[in-house]
Design a protein around this motif. Structure first.
Motif, PDB file in Angstrom:
ATOM      1  N   ARG A   1      63.872  -1.671 -16.620  1.00  0.00           N
ATOM      2  CA  ARG A   1      64.266  -0.992 -15.379  1.00  0.00           C
ATOM      3  C   ARG A   1      65.783  -0.800 -15.328  1.00  0.00           C
ATOM      4  NH1 ARG A   1      60.495  -5.156 -12.862  1.00  0.00           N
ATOM      5  NH2 ARG A   1      58.460  -4.137 -12.969  1.00  0.00           N
ATOM      6  N   ALA A   2      66.520  -1.775 -15.842  1.00  0.00           N
ATOM      7  CA  ALA A   2      67.995  -1.715 -15.784  1.00  0.00           C
ATOM      8  C   ALA A   2      68.587  -0.813 -16.864  1.00  0.00           C
ATOM      9  CB  ALA A   2      68.571  -3.123 -15.911  1.00  0.00           C
ATOM     10  N   ASN A   3      67.885  -0.661 -17.981  1.00  0.00           N
ATOM     11  CA  ASN A   3      68.491  -0.002 -19.151  1.00  0.00           C
ATOM     12  C   ASN A   3      67.703   1.199 -19.673  1.00  0.00           C
ATOM     13  OD1 ASN A   3      70.691  -2.094 -19.765  1.00  0.00           O
ATOM     14  ND2 ASN A   3      68.865  -3.372 -19.735  1.00  0.00           N
ATOM     15  N   ALA A   4      66.773   1.715 -18.894  1.00  0.00           N
ATOM     16  CA  ALA A   4      65.861   2.763 -19.395  1.00  0.00           C
ATOM     17  C   ALA A   4      66.585   4.010 -19.891  1.00  0.00           C
ATOM     18  CB  ALA A   4      64.858   3.144 -18.305  1.00  0.00           C
ATOM     19  N   ASP A   5      67.797   4.264 -19.370  1.00  0.00           N
ATOM     20  CA  ASP A   5      68.511   5.484 -19.760  1.00  0.00           C
ATOM     21  C   ASP A   5      69.405   5.297 -20.991  1.00  0.00           C
ATOM     22  OD1 ASP A   5      67.343   6.830 -17.661  1.00  0.00           O
ATOM     23  OD2 ASP A   5      68.965   6.338 -16.255  1.00  0.00           O
ATOM     24  N   ALA A   6      69.578   4.066 -21.426  1.00  0.00           N
ATOM     25  CA  ALA A   6      70.382   3.836 -22.642  1.00  0.00           C
ATOM     26  C   ALA A   6      69.658   4.483 -23.824  1.00  0.00           C
ATOM     27  CB  ALA A   6      70.566   2.346 -22.868  1.00  0.00           C
ATOM     28  N   PRO A   7      70.363   5.223 -24.674  1.00  0.00           N
ATOM     29  CA  PRO A   7      69.689   6.005 -25.727  1.00  0.00           C
ATOM     30  C   PRO A   7      68.726   5.189 -26.606  1.00  0.00           C
ATOM     31  CG  PRO A   7      71.995   6.651 -25.574  1.00  0.00           C
ATOM     32  CD  PRO A   7      71.814   5.499 -24.623  1.00  0.00           C
ATOM     33  N   ALA A   8      69.162   4.014 -27.064  1.00  0.00           N
ATOM     34  CA  ALA A   8      68.311   3.228 -27.979  1.00  0.00           C
ATOM     35  C   ALA A   8      67.026   2.788 -27.278  1.00  0.00           C
ATOM     36  CB  ALA A   8      69.068   2.007 -28.490  1.00  0.00           C
ATOM     37  N   ILE A   9      67.121   2.511 -25.978  1.00  0.00           N
ATOM     38  CA  ILE A   9      65.958   2.035 -25.220  1.00  0.00           C
ATOM     39  C   ILE A   9      65.083   3.219 -24.817  1.00  0.00           C
ATOM     40  CG2 ILE A   9      65.277   0.854 -23.086  1.00  0.00           C
ATOM     41  CD1 ILE A   9      67.965  -0.809 -23.604  1.00  0.00           C
ATOM     42  N   ALA A  10      65.721   4.310 -24.407  1.00  0.00           N
ATOM     43  CA  ALA A  10      64.968   5.528 -24.066  1.00  0.00           C
ATOM     44  C   ALA A  10      64.123   5.998 -25.256  1.00  0.00           C
ATOM     45  CB  ALA A  10      65.935   6.631 -23.631  1.00  0.00           C
ATOM     46  N   GLU A  11      64.691   5.864 -26.446  1.00  0.00           N
ATOM     47  CA  GLU A  11      63.963   6.261 -27.671  1.00  0.00           C
ATOM     48  C   GLU A  11      62.676   5.441 -27.831  1.00  0.00           C
ATOM     49  OE1 GLU A  11      64.615   5.985 -32.511  1.00  0.00           O
ATOM     50  OE2 GLU A  11      66.369   5.786 -31.192  1.00  0.00           O
ATOM     51  N   GLN A  12      62.762   4.142 -27.571  1.00  0.00           N
ATOM     52  CA  GLN A  12      61.584   3.277 -27.702  1.00  0.00           C
ATOM     53  C   GLN A  12      60.570   3.540 -26.587  1.00  0.00           C
ATOM     54  OE1 GLN A  12      61.141   1.795 -30.464  1.00  0.00           O
ATOM     55  NE2 GLN A  12      63.244   2.117 -31.173  1.00  0.00           N
ATOM     56  N   ILE A  13      61.065   3.840 -25.387  1.00  0.00           N
ATOM     57  CA  ILE A  13      60.155   4.168 -24.277  1.00  0.00           C
ATOM     58  C   ILE A  13      59.365   5.438 -24.620  1.00  0.00           C
ATOM     59  CG2 ILE A  13      60.074   4.947 -21.865  1.00  0.00           C
ATOM     60  CD1 ILE A  13      62.473   3.006 -21.349  1.00  0.00           C
ATOM     61  N   THR A  14      60.053   6.423 -25.212  1.00  0.00           N
ATOM     62  CA  THR A  14      59.375   7.652 -25.667  1.00  0.00           C
ATOM     63  C   THR A  14      58.309   7.312 -26.708  1.00  0.00           C
ATOM     64  OG1 THR A  14      61.350   8.963 -25.241  1.00  0.00           O
ATOM     65  CG2 THR A  14      59.735   9.904 -26.762  1.00  0.00           C
ATOM     66  N   ALA A  15      58.628   6.376 -27.609  1.00  0.00           N
ATOM     67  CA  ALA A  15      57.663   5.970 -28.652  1.00  0.00           C
ATOM     68  C   ALA A  15      56.446   5.271 -28.035  1.00  0.00           C
ATOM     69  CB  ALA A  15      58.347   5.061 -29.674  1.00  0.00           C
ATOM     70  N   VAL A  16      56.669   4.485 -26.970  1.00  0.00           N
ATOM     71  CA  VAL A  16      55.543   3.833 -26.276  1.00  0.00           C
ATOM     72  C   VAL A  16      54.659   4.906 -25.642  1.00  0.00           C
ATOM     73  CG1 VAL A  16      54.847   2.295 -24.398  1.00  0.00           C
ATOM     74  CG2 VAL A  16      56.805   1.683 -25.843  1.00  0.00           C
ATOM     75  N   ARG A  17      55.282   5.883 -24.971  1.00  0.00           N
ATOM     76  CA  ARG A  17      54.508   6.967 -24.349  1.00  0.00           C
ATOM     77  C   ARG A  17      53.681   7.713 -25.398  1.00  0.00           C
ATOM     78  NH1 ARG A  17      59.636   8.242 -20.708  1.00  0.00           N
ATOM     79  NH2 ARG A  17      58.956   7.268 -18.741  1.00  0.00           N
ATOM     80  N   SER A  18      54.276   7.875 -26.577  1.00  0.00           N
ATOM     81  CA  SER A  18      53.565   8.534 -27.678  1.00  0.00           C
ATOM     82  C   SER A  18      52.344   7.707 -28.093  1.00  0.00           C
ATOM     83  CB  SER A  18      54.533   8.731 -28.838  1.00  0.00           C
ATOM     84  OG  SER A  18      53.853   9.136 -29.978  1.00  0.00           O
ATOM     85  N   GLU A  19      52.502   6.386 -28.187  1.00  0.00           N
ATOM     86  CA  GLU A  19      51.372   5.494 -28.510  1.00  0.00           C
ATOM     87  C   GLU A  19      50.290   5.573 -27.420  1.00  0.00           C
ATOM     88  OE1 GLU A  19      50.725   3.330 -31.052  1.00  0.00           O
ATOM     89  OE2 GLU A  19      52.600   3.520 -32.183  1.00  0.00           O
TER      90      GLU A  19
END
Length: 228
Positions: free
Chosen positions: A40-58
């Protein structure tokens, strides 16, 4: 096992260098409790946003809201899923915990002295674990035996392939640029050792507390029983 031919050693972590309880009773619960607020605190940080996108893909849901992503990650932790973006995000949370001194990386007492001895005798040391490379470096970098990362020449995780498939070990051997028989793989899991043997590696099963010895691989109970 023709020890004199071993030029590189690849070791598993969980159940091999490290008590499984450290992973399941310290690291996993820590990630479970800290991950939601961390995201929640870091969702917009590029490295974390990239992993969130990968989770959505899964999840096969590119527009899943963050809370749904968090729920999915927590479910994966609870069911011990080896999902690559989960491993990456856990690694980031654990980095925070190690740096804060919330815990140290557990190693069995026989591990660090053996690693130093093997390195001194000219063996190249590598790690192959289903935990992310970052998590591997943290565990050895903040271990209860000090920073052991200078001993290792490289790290492998599920990006190279799954640990119960021979192709992963073939890729590792190709990266090491050594004959397969010059590489020794250490693990507590028979299926992983079977896959490594299929790829031509030498194998040894670590029979720690709670591990059942098999009959297809030579067994030791401690690193200092491994004669190189």
């Amino acid at each position: 096992m023709s020890n004199s031919t071993v030029r590189a050693i690849v070791t598993d972590i969980e159940g091999t260098t490290t008590d499984i309880n450290f992973v399941h009773k310290v690291l996993f619960p820590y990630a479970h409790s800290k991950l939601p607020d961390f995201l929640r605190a870091n969702a917009d940080a590029p490295a974390i946003a990239e992993q969130i996108t990968a989770v959505r893909s899964e999840m096969v849901d590119p527009s899943a809201p963050l809370e749904a992503v968090i729920d999915k990650l927590l479910h994966w932790i609870e069911t011990d899923q080896k999902v690559t973006p989960l491993k990456a995000l856990q690694g980031m949370v654990w980095a925070d915990g190690y740096q804060r001194g919330d815990f140290k990386g557990h190693l069995y007492s026989d591990v660090a002295p053996a690693l130093h001895q093997w390195k001194d005798s000219g063996k190249a040391l590598y790690v192959y674990s289903s935990g992310s490379v970052q998590a591997q470096k943290l565990l050895f970098g903040y271990s209860d035996a000090g920073d052991l990362t200078p001993l290792f020449s490289g790290y492998f995780d599920t990006h190279i392939g799954h640990k119960r498939e021979a192709t992963a070990y073939q890729r590792i051997v190709a990266e090491l640029d050594l004959p397969p028989a010059a590489v020794l793989f250490l693990s507590d899991v028979i299926e992983e050792l079977d896959a490594a043997k299929q790829a031509g590696m030498q194998t040894l099963q670590l029979v720690r507390e709670g591990t059942q010895p098999g009959n297809t691989h030579a067994c030791v109970t401690r690193f200092d029983e491994i004669a190189l």
